[in-house]
Design a protein around this motif. Structure first.
Motif, PDB file in Angstrom:
ATOM      1  N   CYS A  45       3.862   3.216  -7.021  1.00  0.00           N
ATOM      2  CA  CYS A  45       3.924   2.063  -6.128  1.00  0.00           C
ATOM      3  C   CYS A  45       2.527   1.652  -5.672  1.00  0.00           C
ATOM      4  N   PHE A  46       1.726   2.610  -5.238  1.00  0.00           N
ATOM      5  CA  PHE A  46       0.375   2.273  -4.784  1.00  0.00           C
ATOM      6  C   PHE A  46      -0.501   1.798  -5.942  1.00  0.00           C
ATOM      7  N   ARG A  47      -0.273   2.318  -7.128  1.00  0.00           N
ATOM      8  CA  ARG A  47      -0.997   1.788  -8.285  1.00  0.00           C
ATOM      9  C   ARG A  47      -0.639   0.325  -8.518  1.00  0.00           C
ATOM     10  N   ASP A  48       0.638  -0.006  -8.412  1.00  0.00           N
ATOM     11  CA  ASP A  48       1.081  -1.388  -8.615  1.00  0.00           C
ATOM     12  C   ASP A  48       0.548  -2.312  -7.530  1.00  0.00           C
ATOM     13  N   LEU A  49       0.373  -1.788  -6.317  1.00  0.00           N
ATOM     14  CA  LEU A  49      -0.133  -2.615  -5.224  1.00  0.00           C
ATOM     15  C   LEU A  49      -1.510  -3.189  -5.516  1.00  0.00           C
ATOM     16  N   THR A  50      -2.255  -2.530  -6.376  1.00  0.00           N
ATOM     17  CA  THR A  50      -3.573  -3.035  -6.759  1.00  0.00           C
ATOM     18  C   THR A  50      -3.489  -4.455  -7.295  1.00  0.00           C
ATOM     19  N   TYR A  51      -2.383  -4.770  -7.954  1.00  0.00           N
ATOM     20  CA  TYR A  51      -2.244  -6.053  -8.643  1.00  0.00           C
ATOM     21  C   TYR A  51      -1.271  -6.996  -7.938  1.00  0.00           C
ATOM     22  N   ALA A  52      -0.868  -6.669  -6.728  1.00  0.00           N
ATOM     23  CA  ALA A  52       0.138  -7.456  -6.013  1.00  0.00           C
ATOM     24  C   ALA A  52      -0.553  -8.416  -5.042  1.00  0.00           C
ATOM     25  N   ASP A  53      -0.620  -9.688  -5.408  1.00  0.00           N
ATOM     26  CA  ASP A  53      -1.269 -10.673  -4.561  1.00  0.00           C
ATOM     27  C   ASP A  53      -0.473 -10.997  -3.299  1.00  0.00           C
ATOM     28  N   ASP A  54       0.836 -10.744  -3.343  1.00  0.00           N
ATOM     29  CA  ASP A  54       1.653 -11.117  -2.187  1.00  0.00           C
ATOM     30  C   ASP A  54       1.641 -10.062  -1.081  1.00  0.00           C
ATOM     31  N   ILE A  55       1.001  -8.935  -1.308  1.00  0.00           N
ATOM     32  CA  ILE A  55       0.885  -7.889  -0.293  1.00  0.00           C
ATOM     33  C   ILE A  55      -0.550  -7.868   0.224  1.00  0.00           C
ATOM     34  N   LYS A  56      -0.702  -8.037   1.521  1.00  0.00           N
ATOM     35  CA  LYS A  56      -2.033  -8.125   2.124  1.00  0.00           C
ATOM     36  C   LYS A  56      -2.449  -6.843   2.846  1.00  0.00           C
ATOM     37  N   ALA A  57      -1.480  -6.073   3.308  1.00  0.00           N
ATOM     38  CA  ALA A  57      -1.761  -4.823   4.020  1.00  0.00           C
ATOM     39  C   ALA A  57      -0.533  -3.928   3.911  1.00  0.00           C
ATOM     40  N   VAL A  58      -0.727  -2.640   4.136  1.00  0.00           N
ATOM     41  CA  VAL A  58       0.346  -1.656   3.982  1.00  0.00           C
ATOM     42  C   VAL A  58       0.408  -0.782   5.232  1.00  0.00           C
ATOM     43  N   ILE A  59       1.615  -0.534   5.698  1.00  0.00           N
ATOM     44  CA  ILE A  59       1.851   0.438   6.767  1.00  0.00           C
ATOM     45  C   ILE A  59       2.647   1.595   6.174  1.00  0.00           C
ATOM     46  N   PHE A  60       2.162   2.812   6.345  1.00  0.00           N
ATOM     47  CA  PHE A  60       2.934   4.010   5.995  1.00  0.00           C
ATOM     48  C   PHE A  60       3.394   4.588   7.321  1.00  0.00           C
ATOM     49  N   GLY A  61       4.670   4.394   7.618  1.00  0.00           N
ATOM     50  CA  GLY A  61       5.168   4.715   8.937  1.00  0.00           C
ATOM     51  C   GLY A  61       5.991   5.979   9.013  1.00  0.00           C
ATOM     52  N   SER A  62       6.513   6.231  10.187  1.00  0.00           N
ATOM     53  CA  SER A  62       7.364   7.381  10.457  1.00  0.00           C
ATOM     54  C   SER A  62       8.825   6.965  10.389  1.00  0.00           C
ATOM     55  N   ASN A  63       9.705   7.961  10.411  1.00  0.00           N
ATOM     56  CA  ASN A  63      11.145   7.695  10.334  1.00  0.00           C
ATOM     57  C   ASN A  63      11.867   8.799  11.095  1.00  0.00           C
ATOM     58  N   GLY A  64      12.690   8.413  12.064  1.00  0.00           N
ATOM     59  CA  GLY A  64      13.430   9.411  12.820  1.00  0.00           C
ATOM     60  C   GLY A  64      12.562  10.283  13.696  1.00  0.00           C
TER      61      GLY A  64
END
Length: 270
Positions: A45-64
């Protein structure tokens, strides 16, 4: 180039809000451990994000109420004991490839950490560009506590650059837990945020970054990573070349036009 707003994740949670990708692990009943499958899917997924123009920033969040409890004891550690050296090296290289993918994805990555953040979870937070923590966050690079070395997934290279050699050595040798206040004081966490406000603050910060010159952010992230291994003279020259490239972008022209017009610039990322 590809679009990832409609990306479908199998082994973690994913959704996109206004160009911001929000990721979290999805096993809250076990404090969100990683598995072989989630490691691999996150890497891809992060490798693909390199080429994703529609994604400007990423949050890696918590859950529960927790970020990540590291590698799953039953799904990962147990099987590792039965592997030969070739398969073990395949695994450790894959985990390192996740760190490289986060660092080279070209997008600012924000870790929003609540509760448990240990082992590979601490590494994911470490590999992020910015880190917010809830007061209850507890971070531990606990590899020595399970009989391994502290040098896992780039920790001995990256952590000292964030908090200093002596502090990193203490955490990596002892595997002890670092409290949120200590992490902020040492520079690991940029800011402590009440748990109830953590997600909103992460989104607010991500929106600010997403509204900026995203090509310039990509260049900033690239230089922050590449200049670790450069001399000062090499770094100054690399930054001269990087800034000259940025001066050819439309965002640079937009910023000038907005300044002349006494307006706030609206960046387009090109």
């Amino acid at each position: 180039m590809r679009e990832m707003a409609n990306y479908k994740a199998t082994y973690f949670k994913w959704h996109v809000e206004g160009g911001i990708a929000i990721i979290s692990l999805d096993r809250p009943e076990r404090k969100n451990p990683l598995t072989f499958e989630s490691y691999a899917e996150l890497r891809d997924c992060f490798r693909d994000l390199t080429y994703a123009d529609d994604i400007k920033a990423v949050i890696f969040g918590s859950n529960g109420g927790n970020f990540c409890s590291g590698g799953d004891v039953h799904d990962i550690i147990g099987p590792l004991l039965k592997m030969d050296m070739k398969r073990l090296l395949d695994f450790t290289r894959m985990t390192g490839d996740l760190v490289k993918a986060i660092m080279h994805c070209g997008k600012p990555v924000i870790a929003a950490v609540d509760g448990v953040c240990v082992g590979a979870g601490a590494i994911i937070a470490m590999a992020s560009d910015l880190r917010l923590a809830a007061p209850e966050a507890r971070t531990a690079f606990l590899f020595t506590r399970v009989g391994l070395a502290g040098c896992d997934m780039g920790a001995c290279a990256i952590l000292p650059r964030i908090i200093g050699q002596g502090r990193a050595a203490e955490l990596l040798y002892t595997g002890r837990s670092m409290a949120a206040e200590e992490g902020e004081r040492w520079g690991f966490y940029n800011r402590i945020v009440p748990a109830a406000e953590l997600d909103a603050e992460a989104i607010k910060l991500a929106k600010r970054l997403a509204g900026g010159p995203t090509f310039g952010h990509m260049m900033t992230k690239t230089m922050l990573n590449q200049e670790w291994s450069m001399s000062i003279d090499q770094a100054i020259e690399a930054e001269a070349q990087a800034q000259a490239i940025c001066m050819q972008t439309k965002d640079f022209q937009r910023a000038f036009d907005a300044f002349v017009a006494h307006e706030k610039p609206v960046f387009g990322g090109d």
